[in-house]
Structures are given as C-alpha cells and as structure tokens.
Design an enzyme around this catalytic site. Structure first.
Site, mmCIF file in Angstrom:
data_model
loop_
_atom_site.group_PDB
_atom_site.id
_atom_site.type_symbol
_atom_site.label_atom_id
_atom_site.label_comp_id
_atom_site.label_asym_id
_atom_site.label_seq_id
_atom_site.Cartn_x
_atom_site.Cartn_y
_atom_site.Cartn_z
ATOM 1 N N GLY A 327 66.903 8.175 34.870
ATOM 2 C CA GLY A 327 67.126 9.609 34.785
ATOM 3 C C GLY A 327 66.117 10.285 33.867
ATOM 4 N N SER A 328 66.545 11.351 33.252
ATOM 5 C CA SER A 328 65.632 12.168 32.436
ATOM 6 C C SER A 328 65.258 11.538 31.109
ATOM 7 C CB SER A 328 66.259 13.542 32.198
ATOM 8 O OG SER A 328 66.381 14.250 33.419
#
Length: 628
Positions: A327-328
């Site tokens: 993810g981020s």
C-alpha cells in the site's frame, strides 16, 4: 524218532550281538565326546577372543550422555527458553525379546488412552541406529514411573531416563520468534551425525531453535558401565562428559514483544521492530500464536489437525512469511527513487483533480480522495498520501527503474542474517511477468505498483528492514535476532550486507523525513490523531492494502464486505527523527485503514521503547480506545 527240541537261547549269538552293540554305542559316545571336546577346544582356544569380547559387551555397556541444551535469553537476560527435569521412556529394540508383547504390556502399565496407542507403536517402529534408544514417551507421571519400576523384570531393554526437557515460559507470545524443538524424525536421523546426537531425542524444528541448532545442541559424551544379567547398572567404569550447548542471548526485548502481542489483541497480524543503527530485531510478533510446549513432547494428531485447520492459521509466521501488498507505506521509498533518478525534485508540484490518466487512455486511476488534493509537491503528497502524485512518478520512472531502486531497500529479497524461513516476497518487473504469465508488462500495472498495489508483495519483516534503512539515511545494517552466542557478540557488520544508498543531495533525506513527520504531526497528515502529545519527533507512513480490486466506478464500503475481504491496515514509523532508535512496521489483516487501525499500535511501540516508564502515561487501553 523224535526231533531234538530247539535251544531257547543262543548264548554265543547274544554275546556277539551285545558286544557289537556295545562297541557301536562306545563309538557313538566317543564320537560325540570327541565332537564335544572339539567344540570346547574351538570355543575355548580358537574363539577365545570373540567370546571374551561378547561376554564383556554383555557385562560392560557404553551409554551415550546427551548434552544439556543451551538456554535462550532476551536482550536483558530474561529467560525465554529453559530446560526442566523430566522422565522419559526409552526402548532399545535389540535388547527386547518380544517387541509386540513388550509394547502391549507398556500400554497397559501406562494406561494410555486409545487415541495415543497407535502413535506409541509408531514411535517404537521409528528407524534408529543399532542399540540406540528410541523415545517412546516424554514427561512421565509419578504413578507411571512407579508401575514401570515394579514391572522392571518383565521389561528388558526398556528404561526410564531422567533428562532435561525444553520449556518455554511464554509460549504463545514467543512462538514464532523462538520456534520450538521436537522429536527427531526418521528423515532428520539420516542427516545427523551419529556421535553428536547419540542419546539425543530432540532437535530444533523452527525459528531460532532451528537456525542455531548447532550452537544450542552441544556435544554428546559417553560412559562405560558394568551391568548384571538383567541389564541393571552395577557400577560406572569410566566416562567422557558431554559439552553443554552454548547459551543464546537474543536482541528481542521480552516486554516489547509482549506489548506487540497485547496490542494486536488476538487479531491476525504482525508487528516488527528493529533498532536501525545495529540491525537488532527488538520485537517480531505474529498473531495468533500457539503453545509451543505442546510440540516438545509430541502434540497429539487431533490437536495438531485442529491447529492446521484453524481459519486464522496460528502456525503461520506472518512476520516473515506473510505476504501483503505494501500500500501507501512505500511512497517515501518511491519519492527517494524519483529524486535519485532525477524524475522529480522536492519542490516540483502537480495538480491533482482526483485521478490520473495514461496518455491515450480513457481509464481514470483515482486518488483515494475522489475530488483530489489540488496542488501537491513531494512532501505534501507523502503527508496526505496522494495517489495521483505517485501514479505520475511511477509512470515517469517506469517499472524497470522503479523495481531496481526498490531492490536497493531490500524489497523482493531475503536480507536478514539469522531468521530461519524468511520469505523474499515479490517485487515484480517485466521479466518476472514474462516468466510467470508469458505476458508483456502493461503501463497500468506500473501505476498499481506505484501505490504499493498490484503484484507487489512484502513481509512485515521486510517492510521494517526497509524502514530501518530509510531511518539510517541509506546505511545498510543487516537485521539479526542473536545478540550473543555464549560470551561472543554477533558482529554488526555482517557479510553479504547490501551496499548503502547514496543521494546526490543529503538534504533530500530531510525533505522525505519532513513529509513523513507531517503524516503524524501535520494538520493534513493521514495519521495526525496519533501525533497529539508526542514527546519526540516521529516519521511515519500509513498504508491501506486492498484484498481485491475494485472496478473503475466502484466505491469501497467495508460494511458491505465479508470481514476477510476488507482492506489490510499498515503503518511504518521510526523515531526520534533526528537520531532514530527504533523502526516499526505494523500489519493488521482486514482491519481497514492503516491510519485508523495500525498507526496507534506503532505509536505504542515507539512510546514503550523511547520513554521512561513514568513518562509513558499513554497506556495500552487508551490507545485501543483511540482506534474505536
């Protein structure tokens, strides 16, 4: 004239017959006597040495003396794995006259439940070297020992041995980090050294116990004893003492490990903490855990099957083998890749309308904030976790340069020194896809990788390692879990350590760190809720990893999804910003947003490590309430 009456006896004939028979009997007796005397001469003279040796072997027996397994301590000297005295039942098949009858008698004497009888018989059939004892049962009860003692005369070749048995004081909390020992199986027996493992019934199966098996095991000894006809030891004739295994001091902090386990609160997930300057693994938590003590003596098949079939996979070490989209959390690393490759500068801005489009493509790759963040530069894009900025960056980098730079941080590789079973996870590129699917790499897949989605997979340990390298401003120190072996410290500068990451401008580290600090302390930061009352400067980055892909116009709604289809929550952090002492990665499966459901766990870990107990007034209950 009458015929003469025949004689009733022919004395001469009878005497002659008697003499012949006597002579034959004498010859037979003499022949048998000669054979007996010849056999005696053969045994006593020609086979003297052979039978002297056999007699001596029956009278004198060489017994192996297993070494004491080394203890395992945490970094502060607290015991994590010890040895407790116990009594084991062993059997030497070569000394048993009727194996089946003996086993039947043992089953009756030990009063074994029906489900354990077959396992008991299987252990007796397990391949052993000649005259080596097979372990039938561990940790005998006093009543069982008494029954065996009374019936000892009926059980030749069966012994009750007093030995030290491995015991784990905190089995669930330390289960995946420490691993466990178990009975030596037939396959392992083929590979082991006969001398080193004589009389030893247990071997490290997983984790630290397996990786440091040679150091922990020690060297076997032996003793020569005199026995009577029943095999009972009369006296000891000589001995070579075993060399005990070396004690092992880990880098793990027991309190921090226990805190991580408590914070996850039984949910599926993992927390890994590393000291950046030394590479020491401070905590490596995987939940749910399991009771490792049940595996030492041999877990029954029903209990083992229940663990295997448990939907939460308690036997699976998520910290080193769990693979998740990052993810981020990877956005700070991608920002540095863009700076190194000259694709961006810290001050370069883009306008985010809420989506990104590839040239000549109508599809919109959306930002998590559907109306967009407007004008963003590198720092703000990290703080608010802007997807559009990193779609643009990933497109400009291309998958080849992106993948190469992420390898520099250890993604897609095994980078630890002594963590057994670590997975390399997956950092994709065009060659991998061609080999895996026989398909070309598409530009849209680069965009997915640019926000930590798509094919990219990481382990919690790998993510914590990359965070430690980031905190070190590119300096690589190979992570390790052993601090000392005996009295010898494990080196910090380990062989095969990756090369340091260097930047053309060291100020770029500060700019990326500034963006990460704004994540937890800035007014727009995605995890600003955990930044209140911080007593030190922290850099962090939240991440939310999709379990399945949404369509272009679909909207994610956790309440409408089955629990195991919801997003994973991730967070990375290091602190203090100016002199990092701890780097943390947190993954909570199917929990939702990382800033909401993982960030406060990282904050609790850094608080516990950096603050004195009296200062650490933000307790676990308050942090768990913050999530709600």
């Amino acid at each position: 004239m009458r015929n003469p009456r025949p004689a009733l006896k022919n004395t001469q004939q009878e005497v002659r017959t008697f003499r012949i028979r006597s002579l034959l009997a004498l010859l037979v007796v003499m022949l048998l006597t000669s054979l007996l005397m010849g056999r005696l001469v053969y045994l006593q003279v020609f086979q003297h040495e052979v039978y002297i040796t056999r007699s001596e072997n029956n009278r004198v027996r060489v017994e192996p003396l297993p070494p004491t397994r080394g203890l395992i301590f945490d970094r502060n000297g607290r015991l994590l794995a010890e040895n407790r005295p116990t009594y084991n039942l062993t059997l030497v098949r070569e000394r048993v006259d009727d194996l089946e009858a003996t086993l039947t008698l043992l089953v009756d004497l030990l009063d074994l439940p029906e489900e354990e009888v077959e396992a008991f018989h299987q252990r007796s059939r397990q391949r052993q070297r000649p005259f080596q004892p097979a372990l039938l049962m561990s940790d005998l009860e006093e009543e069982q020992i008494a029954r065996l003692a009374v019936n000892r005369h009926r059980l030749p070749g069966v012994e009750v041995e007093a030995q030290l048995l491995r015991y784990y004081p905190d089995p669930d909390i330390m289960s995946h980090a420490l691993g466990f020992v178990g009975r030596i199986n037939a396959e392992e027996l083929k590979e082991l050294d006969v001398g080193d493992y004589a009389g030893t019934h247990f071997i490290g199966k997983t984790g630290v116990e397996r990786f440091y098996e040679e150091e922990l095991h020690g060297q076997a000894g032996l003793r020569k004893v005199e026995t009577n006809a029943r095999g009972r030891v009369l006296r000891e004739l000589g001995r070579t003492d075993p060399v005990p295994g070396q004690n092992l001091t880990l880098t793990i902090d027991k309190d921090l490990q226990a805190l991580g386990y408590e914070l996850l609160d039984g949910r599926r997930g993992s927390i890994v903490a590393i000291q950046p300057a030394t590479g020491e693994i401070l905590a490596m938590v995987s939940t749910p855990g399991f009771d490792t003590n049940r595996f030492v003596t041999g877990i029954d098949s029903a209990s083992y099957q229940a663990l295997q079939e448990d939907i939460d996979l308690p036997l699976f070490n998520r910290a080193i083998r769990g693979q998740y989209p990052p993810g981020s959390t990877v956005k700070p690393f991608l920002a540095l890749a863009g700076l190194i490759e000259g694709v961006i500068t810290p001050g370069k801005t883009i306008y985010d309308p809420g989506y990104f489009q590839l040239p000549n493509d109508s599809r919109r790759y959306r930002n998590w904030l559907r109306w967009g963040h407007g004008k963003v530069d590198m720092e703000r894009s990290i703080a608010v976790s802007n997807n559009t900025y990193f779609y643009t960056l990933a497109h400009d980098l291309g998958i080849d340069r992106l993948s190469s730079r992420m390898h520099d941080f250890g993604f897609g590789e095994r980078n630890t020194h002594d963590v057994f079973g670590e997975s390399a996870a997956l950092l994709p590129d065009r060659d991998w896809k061609r080999a895996r699917f026989n398909q070309p790499w598409y530009p849209g897949e680069t965009l997915s990788v640019g926000i930590g989605q798509g094919y990219w997979m990481v382990t919690p340990l790998q993510l914590a390692t990359a965070t430690a390298v980031l905190a070190n401003r590119g300096h690589w120190v190979k992570p390790r879990i052993a601090k000392r072996i005996g009295d010898t410290s494990v080196e910090t500068n380990l062989p095969d350590t990756k090369n340091d990451i260097t930047l053309d401008n060291d100020e770029w580290w500060d700019r990326v760190f500034s963006g990460m600090e704004k994540v937890v302390s800035g007014s727009e930061g995605t995890a600003r809720r955990i930044g209140a009352d911080l007593k030190y400067r922290m850099g962090g980055k939240s991440g939310t990893a999709q379990v399945f892909s949404l369509g272009q116009d679909q909207k994610y709604n956790a309440e409408e999804l089955a629990e195991r289809l919801r997003d994973h929550a991730l967070f990375i952090a290091f602190a203090p910003l100016e002199d990092p002492q701890i780097a943390v990665s947190v993954i909570v499966e199917n929990a939702g947003g990382g800033s909401t459901h993982a960030a406060h766990l990282a904050r609790a870990m850094t608080d516990a490590w950096l603050l004195e107990p009296e200062e650490n007034d933000r307790n676990v209950e308050a942090l768990l309430e913050a999530e709600e």
